[in-house]
Design a protein around this motif. Structure first.
Motif, PDB file in Angstrom:
ATOM      1  N   PHE A 127       0.835  -1.198   0.000  1.00  0.00           N
ATOM      2  CA  PHE A 127       0.000   0.000   0.000  1.00  0.00           C
ATOM      3  C   PHE A 127       0.873   1.253   0.000  1.00  0.00           C
ATOM      4  CE2 PHE A 127      -2.741   3.109   2.184  1.00  0.00           C
ATOM      5  CZ  PHE A 127      -3.884   2.988   1.412  1.00  0.00           C
ATOM      6  N   SER A 128       1.882   1.227   0.882  1.00  0.00           N
ATOM      7  CA  SER A 128       2.776   2.363   1.007  1.00  0.00           C
ATOM      8  C   SER A 128       3.543   2.583  -0.304  1.00  0.00           C
ATOM      9  CB  SER A 128       3.722   2.053   2.163  1.00  0.00           C
ATOM     10  OG  SER A 128       4.782   2.930   2.195  1.00  0.00           O
ATOM     11  N   GLN A 129       3.999   1.475  -0.894  1.00  0.00           N
ATOM     12  CA  GLN A 129       4.765   1.568  -2.142  1.00  0.00           C
ATOM     13  C   GLN A 129       3.888   2.155  -3.270  1.00  0.00           C
ATOM     14  OE1 GLN A 129       5.967  -2.291  -3.488  1.00  0.00           O
ATOM     15  NE2 GLN A 129       7.069  -1.476  -5.255  1.00  0.00           N
ATOM     16  N   LEU A 130       2.631   1.699  -3.318  1.00  0.00           N
ATOM     17  CA  LEU A 130       1.736   2.183  -4.379  1.00  0.00           C
ATOM     18  C   LEU A 130       1.482   3.678  -4.247  1.00  0.00           C
ATOM     19  CD1 LEU A 130      -0.948  -0.661  -4.515  1.00  0.00           C
ATOM     20  CD2 LEU A 130       0.844  -0.170  -6.198  1.00  0.00           C
ATOM     21  N   VAL A 142      -3.766   2.611 -10.626  1.00  0.00           N
ATOM     22  CA  VAL A 142      -4.861   1.712 -10.994  1.00  0.00           C
ATOM     23  C   VAL A 142      -5.092   0.693  -9.866  1.00  0.00           C
ATOM     24  CG1 VAL A 142      -5.557  -0.102 -12.626  1.00  0.00           C
ATOM     25  CG2 VAL A 142      -4.545   2.025 -13.475  1.00  0.00           C
ATOM     26  N   GLU A 143      -3.983   0.156  -9.333  1.00  0.00           N
ATOM     27  CA  GLU A 143      -4.121  -0.822  -8.253  1.00  0.00           C
ATOM     28  C   GLU A 143      -4.682  -0.165  -6.981  1.00  0.00           C
ATOM     29  OE1 GLU A 143      -0.628  -3.311  -7.901  1.00  0.00           O
ATOM     30  OE2 GLU A 143      -1.299  -4.081  -5.961  1.00  0.00           O
ATOM     31  N   LEU A 144      -4.154   1.033  -6.679  1.00  0.00           N
ATOM     32  CA  LEU A 144      -4.592   1.767  -5.486  1.00  0.00           C
ATOM     33  C   LEU A 144      -6.088   2.094  -5.564  1.00  0.00           C
ATOM     34  CD1 LEU A 144      -2.996   3.033  -3.043  1.00  0.00           C
ATOM     35  CD2 LEU A 144      -3.080   5.175  -4.278  1.00  0.00           C
ATOM     36  N   SER A 145      -6.502   2.604  -6.719  1.00  0.00           N
ATOM     37  CA  SER A 145      -7.909   3.023  -6.821  1.00  0.00           C
ATOM     38  C   SER A 145      -8.837   1.799  -6.814  1.00  0.00           C
ATOM     39  CB  SER A 145      -8.150   3.895  -8.051  1.00  0.00           C
ATOM     40  OG  SER A 145      -7.782   3.213  -9.196  1.00  0.00           O
ATOM     41  N   GLY A 146      -8.285   0.625  -7.192  1.00  0.00           N
ATOM     42  CA  GLY A 146      -9.077  -0.605  -7.107  1.00  0.00           C
ATOM     43  C   GLY A 146      -9.458  -0.890  -5.653  1.00  0.00           C
ATOM     44  N   TRP A 147      -8.496  -0.670  -4.753  1.00  0.00           N
ATOM     45  CA  TRP A 147      -8.788  -0.870  -3.327  1.00  0.00           C
ATOM     46  C   TRP A 147      -9.818   0.148  -2.842  1.00  0.00           C
ATOM     47  CZ3 TRP A 147      -3.053  -1.515  -1.436  1.00  0.00           C
ATOM     48  CH2 TRP A 147      -2.655  -2.823  -1.689  1.00  0.00           C
ATOM     49  N   VAL A 148      -9.628   1.383  -3.295  1.00  0.00           N
ATOM     50  CA  VAL A 148     -10.573   2.425  -2.858  1.00  0.00           C
ATOM     51  C   VAL A 148     -11.977   2.055  -3.339  1.00  0.00           C
ATOM     52  CG1 VAL A 148     -11.139   4.876  -2.953  1.00  0.00           C
ATOM     53  CG2 VAL A 148      -8.748   4.171  -2.960  1.00  0.00           C
ATOM     54  N   ARG A 157       6.419   7.723 -14.908  1.00  0.00           N
ATOM     55  CA  ARG A 157       4.997   8.028 -15.115  1.00  0.00           C
ATOM     56  C   ARG A 157       4.198   6.749 -15.383  1.00  0.00           C
ATOM     57  NH1 ARG A 157       3.944  13.816 -16.923  1.00  0.00           N
ATOM     58  NH2 ARG A 157       4.965  13.990 -14.939  1.00  0.00           N
ATOM     59  N   ASP A 158       4.781   5.816 -16.137  1.00  0.00           N
ATOM     60  CA  ASP A 158       4.088   4.551 -16.409  1.00  0.00           C
ATOM     61  C   ASP A 158       3.891   3.745 -15.128  1.00  0.00           C
ATOM     62  OD1 ASP A 158       4.007   5.203 -19.028  1.00  0.00           O
ATOM     63  OD2 ASP A 158       5.602   3.844 -19.676  1.00  0.00           O
ATOM     64  N   ARG A 159       4.961   3.761 -14.294  1.00  0.00           N
ATOM     65  CA  ARG A 159       4.858   3.014 -13.038  1.00  0.00           C
ATOM     66  C   ARG A 159       3.784   3.653 -12.147  1.00  0.00           C
ATOM     67  NH1 ARG A 159      10.359   2.328 -10.196  1.00  0.00           N
ATOM     68  NH2 ARG A 159      10.341   4.241 -11.049  1.00  0.00           N
ATOM     69  N   ALA A 160       3.739   4.999 -12.170  1.00  0.00           N
ATOM     70  CA  ALA A 160       2.748   5.720 -11.372  1.00  0.00           C
ATOM     71  C   ALA A 160       1.337   5.347 -11.844  1.00  0.00           C
ATOM     72  CB  ALA A 160       2.971   7.220 -11.489  1.00  0.00           C
ATOM     73  N   GLU A 161       1.195   5.229 -13.130  1.00  0.00           N
ATOM     74  CA  GLU A 161      -0.096   4.888 -13.721  1.00  0.00           C
ATOM     75  C   GLU A 161      -0.585   3.518 -13.204  1.00  0.00           C
ATOM     76  OE1 GLU A 161      -1.866   6.685 -16.112  1.00  0.00           O
ATOM     77  OE2 GLU A 161      -3.422   5.142 -16.028  1.00  0.00           O
ATOM     78  N   SER A 162       0.288   2.501 -13.296  1.00  0.00           N
ATOM     79  CA  SER A 162      -0.173   1.177 -12.839  1.00  0.00           C
ATOM     80  C   SER A 162      -0.394   1.158 -11.331  1.00  0.00           C
ATOM     81  CB  SER A 162       0.770   0.031 -13.199  1.00  0.00           C
ATOM     82  OG  SER A 162       1.879   0.470 -13.874  1.00  0.00           O
ATOM     83  N   ALA A 163       0.461   1.919 -10.589  1.00  0.00           N
ATOM     84  CA  ALA A 163       0.270   1.960  -9.129  1.00  0.00           C
ATOM     85  C   ALA A 163      -1.089   2.575  -8.806  1.00  0.00           C
ATOM     86  CB  ALA A 163       1.381   2.777  -8.481  1.00  0.00           C
TER      87      ALA A 163
END
Ligand code: HEM
Length: 408
Positions: free
Chosen positions: A167-170, A195-201, A187-193
């Motif tokens: 979670f912290s890494q994302l 997507v995963e973060l907002s999935g939890w939200v 920026r690409d890594r931020a994008e995938s992070a």
């Protein structure tokens, strides 16, 4: 001479400048307060009075799409969504509407209610540091994980079913996508992070819709102003951004607070003995230590003159927080860290309609972090400045590790 101005060029794009930003900013304030940075194609604004007034100047906008070099992010990417629908892109009316609904959970009273949760999280990370010897990276072990854990406790996202490290890494990877001057890879890594973060939200928002709990997401879903309320998508998008916006900044703030105190042992010992000094110490840390050679981005929406410099429509301006906070015209002897200063009118959280929504929460967390650190930092502990690691982002030098010698 610079291509855009007749001012003498001041070397600011060098490692030496990035490591000693306040010396460079002092020179800029005196000699060239509206400085054209050739390498970055932007203006660096370093005097308090200019930074303050430009934050709300209608000739400037925080909307990146106004930039002459703006490149539209890929369709359906989060950065495209943020650029088109985020808090700096929407109309003034929509921005005010969303803030009214969002800010309800983050008022000083709201944050006071969260005090117990903040203290619990901070204590969890402080406990293993009591009695520690040798070298401890206070970022990795203390200041970095705390803001994520706090925000996950407050919002209700994450909790026991989520891997806290992930979670912290994302959250950290997501926020790096918002920094200026980052590579496509980041920026690409931020994008995938994101997507995963907002999935939890999204999962949490769906769960709370049917059965609200005592958390910020439940409050936001219920928040109303008359007939108005936030949509599920509003809550998902903005909470995800908040998770990212509130983590890196506050983690850095905690590190700056502890390392500044360690560099000023007299102040540290006063605070250790009298904890009522902590809130004013936080204010002085926000003034003294924040900034670096960067600034808040604004984009000119028309041509205008500033101290004889010709600002052109579409150009980028960086409003330097460090420049403003060390301006002797407002803060006498700015290079002195003085916990009795009680600095007023700080710009560290911005000013105007986009003033930081999490400032009360950030201050609350910083107070708790300092308080807990007073019980684990041994007398004589020192920051190993030479061993710190950095990441260069344009003009800005982001601290990545902060090793402290706890003694043997
Ligand atoms: C020490 C920590 C922090 C610092 C120094 C900081 C600084 C700032 C600054 C300078 C701005 C204004 C940006 C601009 O005008 O362009 C801002 C905006 C914002 N901050 Fe923070 N922040 C911190 C912590 C937080 C936290 C903990 C949260 C959320 C929980 C947060 C959420 C936001 C949001 C949502 C905005 C955008 C507001 C808007 O556009 O209306 N920040 N922050």
């Amino acid at each position: 001479m610079s291509a855009q101005t007749d001012a003498p060029s001041i070397m600011i794009d060098s490692e030496a400048a990035r490591r000693n930003p306040f010396e460079v900013l002092e020179r800029l304030r005196e000699e060239d307060p509206v400085h054209w940075v050739e390498e970055m194609d932007c203006w660096l604004i370093s005097r308090y009075s200019d930074v303050r007034s430009l934050f709300t100047d209608p000739r400037l906008s925080p909307d990146r799409r106004k930039w002459a070099h703006y490149v539209r992010p890929a369709e359906k990417s989060i950065f495209r969504w943020i650029d088109d629908h985020g808090l700096v892109a929407v109309s003034r009316k929509e921005h005010a509407r969303q803030r009214k609904l969002f800010a309800s959970g983050l008022t000083p009273r709201g944050v006071e209610r969260m005090d117990g949760q903040i203290r619990e999280v901070v204590a969890r990370f402080a406990q293993p540091l009591k009695g520690r010897k040798g070298v401890v990276d206070i970022m990795e072990e203390f200041t970095t994980p705390i803001p994520n854990a706090v925000i996950s406790a407050i919002t209700g996202v994450g909790g026991s079913d989520v891997d806290e490290d992930r979670f912290s890494q994302l959250a950290q990877e997501t926020i790096q996508g918002f920094f200026g001057f980052v590579s496509d890879e980041i920026r690409d890594r931020a994008e995938s992070a994101y997507v995963e973060l907002s999935g939890w939200v999204r999962g949490t928002v769906r769960a709370r819709k049917g059965s609200p709990r005592e958390d910020l997401i439940s409050d936001l879903l219920a928040a109303r102003h008359g007939e108005d309320k936030l949509t599920e998508d509003d809550v998902i998008a903005q909470v995800s951004i908040m998770l990212a916006a509130g983590s890196e900044t506050t983690a850095t703030g905690g590190m700056l607070a502890l390392s500044t105190l360690l560099d000023h042992p007299e102040a540290l010992e006063r605070v250790r003995k009298d904890r009522s000094l902590i809130p004013q110490t936080v204010s002085e840390v926000l003034r003294y230590a924040f900034g670096g050679l960067s600034g808040m981005q604004r984009f000119a929406v028309e041509d205008f003159d500033l101290h004889g410099r010709k600002i052109r429509k579409g150009q980028q301006l960086l409003l330097s927080i460090g420049g403003a906070s060390h301006d002797p015209a407002v803060y006498p002897h700015p290079e002195q860290f003085d916990i009795d200063r009680n600095p007023k009118d700080l710009l560290t959280f911005g000013i105007g309609p986009h003033f930081c929504m999490g400032s009360n929460l950030a201050r609350g967390e910083l107070v708790c972090m300092i308080d807990a650190a007073m019980d684990f930092l041994p007398v004589g502990a020192t920051v190993l400045h030479e061993e710190k690691e950095f990441q260069t982002l344009g003009l800005f030098e982001r601290v990545v590790t902060c090793p402290v010698d706890f003694g043997s």
